[in-house]
Design an enzyme around this catalytic site. Structure first.
Site, PDB file in Angstrom:
ATOM      1  N   HIS A  63      -4.505  -3.839  23.083  1.00  0.00           N
ATOM      2  CA  HIS A  63      -5.076  -2.353  22.926  1.00  0.00           C
ATOM      3  C   HIS A  63      -6.404  -2.134  22.120  1.00  0.00           C
ATOM      4  CE1 HIS A  63      -1.157  -0.255  23.625  1.00  0.00           C
ATOM      5  NE2 HIS A  63      -0.628  -1.524  23.262  1.00  0.00           N
ATOM      6  N   HIS A  98     -10.483  -8.229  12.323  1.00  0.00           N
ATOM      7  CA  HIS A  98     -11.485  -7.531  11.475  1.00  0.00           C
ATOM      8  C   HIS A  98     -12.806  -8.357  12.123  1.00  0.00           C
ATOM      9  CE1 HIS A  98      -8.658  -4.722   9.644  1.00  0.00           C
ATOM     10  NE2 HIS A  98      -7.828  -6.039   9.855  1.00  0.00           N
ATOM     11  N   HIS A 121      -5.302 -11.099  11.666  1.00  0.00           N
ATOM     12  CA  HIS A 121      -4.110 -10.638  10.891  1.00  0.00           C
ATOM     13  C   HIS A 121      -2.824 -10.590  11.815  1.00  0.00           C
ATOM     14  CE1 HIS A 121      -6.747  -8.239   7.622  1.00  0.00           C
ATOM     15  NE2 HIS A 121      -6.558  -9.463   7.366  1.00  0.00           N
ATOM     16  N   THR A 204      -4.783  -2.858   5.020  1.00  0.00           N
ATOM     17  CA  THR A 204      -6.275  -2.489   4.448  1.00  0.00           C
ATOM     18  C   THR A 204      -6.984  -1.411   5.270  1.00  0.00           C
ATOM     19  OG1 THR A 204      -6.863  -4.109   6.330  1.00  0.00           O
ATOM     20  CG2 THR A 204      -6.442  -5.220   4.365  1.00  0.00           C
TER      21      THR A 204
HETATM   22  C1  3J4 Z   1       1.250   2.116  13.090  1.00  0.00           C
HETATM   23  C2  3J4 Z   1       0.886   1.349  11.703  1.00  0.00           C
HETATM   24  C3  3J4 Z   1       0.157   2.512  10.648  1.00  0.00           C
HETATM   25  O1  3J4 Z   1      -3.183  -3.685   9.305  1.00  0.00           O
HETATM   26  S1  3J4 Z   1      -3.718  -4.737   8.348  1.00  0.00           S
HETATM   27  O2  3J4 Z   1      -3.546  -4.298   6.577  1.00  0.00           O
HETATM   28  O3  3J4 Z   1      -3.022  -5.837   8.553  1.00  0.00           O
HETATM   29  N1  3J4 Z   1      -5.119  -4.745   8.214  1.00  0.00           N
HETATM   30  O4  3J4 Z   1       1.459  -1.259  14.277  1.00  0.00           O
HETATM   31  C4  3J4 Z   1       0.240  -0.484  13.882  1.00  0.00           C
HETATM   32  C5  3J4 Z   1       0.573   1.043  14.013  1.00  0.00           C
HETATM   33  O5  3J4 Z   1       1.305   1.269  15.335  1.00  0.00           O
HETATM   34  O6  3J4 Z   1       0.937   3.136  13.277  1.00  0.00           O
HETATM   35  O7  3J4 Z   1       0.957   2.501   9.580  1.00  0.00           O
HETATM   36  O8  3J4 Z   1       0.366   0.196  11.400  1.00  0.00           O
HETATM   37  C6  3J4 Z   1      -0.143  -0.447  12.527  1.00  0.00           C
HETATM   38  S2  3J4 Z   1       0.167  -2.260  11.935  1.00  0.00           S
HETATM   39  O9  3J4 Z   1       1.350  -2.764  11.765  1.00  0.00           O
HETATM   40  O10 3J4 Z   1      -0.697  -3.033  12.973  1.00  0.00           O
HETATM   41  N2  3J4 Z   1      -0.488  -2.340  10.640  1.00  0.00           N
HETATM   42  C7  3J4 Z   1      -1.984  -2.254  10.600  1.00  0.00           C
HETATM   43  C8  3J4 Z   1      -0.076  -2.426   9.446  1.00  0.00           C
HETATM   44  C9  3J4 Z   1      -0.976  -2.803   8.422  1.00  0.00           C
HETATM   45  C10 3J4 Z   1      -2.450  -2.698   9.026  1.00  0.00           C
HETATM   46 ZN    ZN Z   2      -5.853  -6.095   9.578  1.00  0.00          ZN
END
Ligand code: 3J4
Ligand code: ZN
Length: 273
Positions: A63, A98, A121, A204
């Site tokens: 996506h 990122h 990640h 993050t």
């Molecule tokens: C969902 C949710 C938002 O990324 S990081 O800390 O690793 N940079 O799955 C998605 C969305 O569907 O709305 O709370 O989180 C993300 S996630 O699981 O990919 N995600 C991104 C959690 C940490 C963040």
């Molecule tokens: Zn991330």
């Protein structure tokens, strides 16, 4: 809450705390890693980390989220166990990237103040303790994110080389494309997965919940400059939307890393003496 967070002057990390108070907390991510102050933890060696990434019945959808390129794993049968995870099994939900507006920056974590060109990640949730990702994402032991640095040079990792071809299929936010079942996540892992750091931190990106055990491999993956530049062609707005005004990035996701946050009283553990 229709505040749209992003990475431009107006929408960027300096302003997130206004709408997402967790972003102002004391256990935020990313951080700078000083290997000299990391503490060797023999427990990490006694129960070796296992990343069991299957591709049997899974479906993988790439996506454009408007903030990154993310690959959702449907019917996930990929798990992390061992290492810092105690007796719990964590299920892979998605992975994403990122990057920076030049090859000199882009990673979220840094080592001795030095950034890599990008960072991968792999987001896992504690499916032993919780029923859903939504439930797990706010809990102290809810999430595990495995971070892998990506270094720009003149060769590239097989998995990355495969993935970047699909970026041109999803130029606008909300677009998605299916990856073939031949794609093997194990190709995205560094050769040596026994050397890593661990610390307790946060997501993050908003909502920046302090629910993440971070596991960061020492060894980076390789990518070429041409492949990196494909990430910067993604747009942060939808196909039927107007380009955002006051956007100094011209609607492109030119960079999407959060600057490092204070370590405070936290300890970084190392899986190697
Ligand atoms: C969902 C949710 C938002 O990324 S990081 O800390 O690793 N940079 O799955 C998605 C969305 O569907 O709305 O709370 O989180 C993300 S996630 O699981 O990919 N995600 C991104 C959690 C940490 C963040
Ligand atoms: Zn991330």
């Amino acid at each position: 809450n229709d505040y749209e967070w992003g990475y431009t002057r107006d929408t960027g990390p300096e302003n997130w705390w206004v709408h997402y108070p967790s972003a102002g907390g004391r256990k935020q991510s990313p951080i700078d890693i000083n290997p000299e102050v990391a503490e060797f933890d023999s427990d990490l060696v006694v129960a070796p980390l296992k990343l069991q990434y299957s591709r049997a019945r899974e479906e993988k959808l790439m996506h454009n989220t408007g903030a990154t390129c993310a690959v959702r794993i449907l019917n996930s049968e990929s798990y992390a166990t061992g290492g810092p995870l105690g007796s719990h099994k964590y299920t892979l939900r998605e992975f994403h990237f990122h990057w920076g507006d030049s090859n000199q920056c882009g990673s979220e974590h840094t080592v001795r103040g030095k950034a890599y060109s990008a960072e991968l990640h792999l987001v896992h949730w504690n499916s032993d303790a919780y029923n859903t990702f939504e439930e797990a994402q706010e809990k102290d032991d809810g999430l595990l994110v495995v971070a892998i640095f990506i270094q720009c040079c003149n060769s590239s990792n097989q998995g990355l080389e495969y993935l970047v071809q699909f970026l041109t299929d999803i130029p606008y936010k909300g677009q998605a494309t299916e990856l073939s079942s031949e794609f093997d996540l194990n190709h995205l892992l560094p050769v040596d997965t026994s050397k890593y750091w661990v610390y307790e931190g946060s997501m993050t990106t908003p909502p920046c919940h302090e629910s993440v055990t971070w596991l960061i491999f020492y060894d980076p993956l390789k990518i070429t400059g041409d492949e990196l530049s494909l990430f910067r062609t993604l747009n942060c707005y939808g196909v039927n939307e107007d380009r955002p005004i006051l956007d100094e990035h011209y609607g492109r996701i030119l960079k999407n890393y959060r600057p490092t946050q204070p370590l405070g009283s936290r300890v970084i553990r190392a899986a190697e003496p």
